[in-house]
Motif scaffolding. Sequence first.
Motif: not given
Length: 95
Positions: A22, A25-26, A29, A38, A61-62, A64-65, A75
């Motif tokens: 995660h 991934w952040l 982004a 975040s 994008r979310l 793919q988290d 979410y």
Amino acid sequence: MFIVSLTYTAPLSDVDALLPAHAAWLQQAYADGLFLASGRKVPRDGGVILARGERAALEARLAQDPFAKGGVARYDIIEFAPSMVAPGLESLQQA
């Protein structure tokens, strides 16, 4: 601009197992210019992401988290148009 509220739907041990992926991934982004801020909620039952761009791109994008793929978070997306900002945050302001 968007506020994304993540709510954990699984035990923290399941969330923690996905945390390194995660975080990567952040970071991607942020590098892509989509995320502005975040962090964890207090108490730790989820997180918050401040994002910009187009809603469809954010939703993609979310999805793919690793938290989404692992089924450990829900979410909620709130769109807003900042009309007032603190000094130094003028780039967030919308006309």
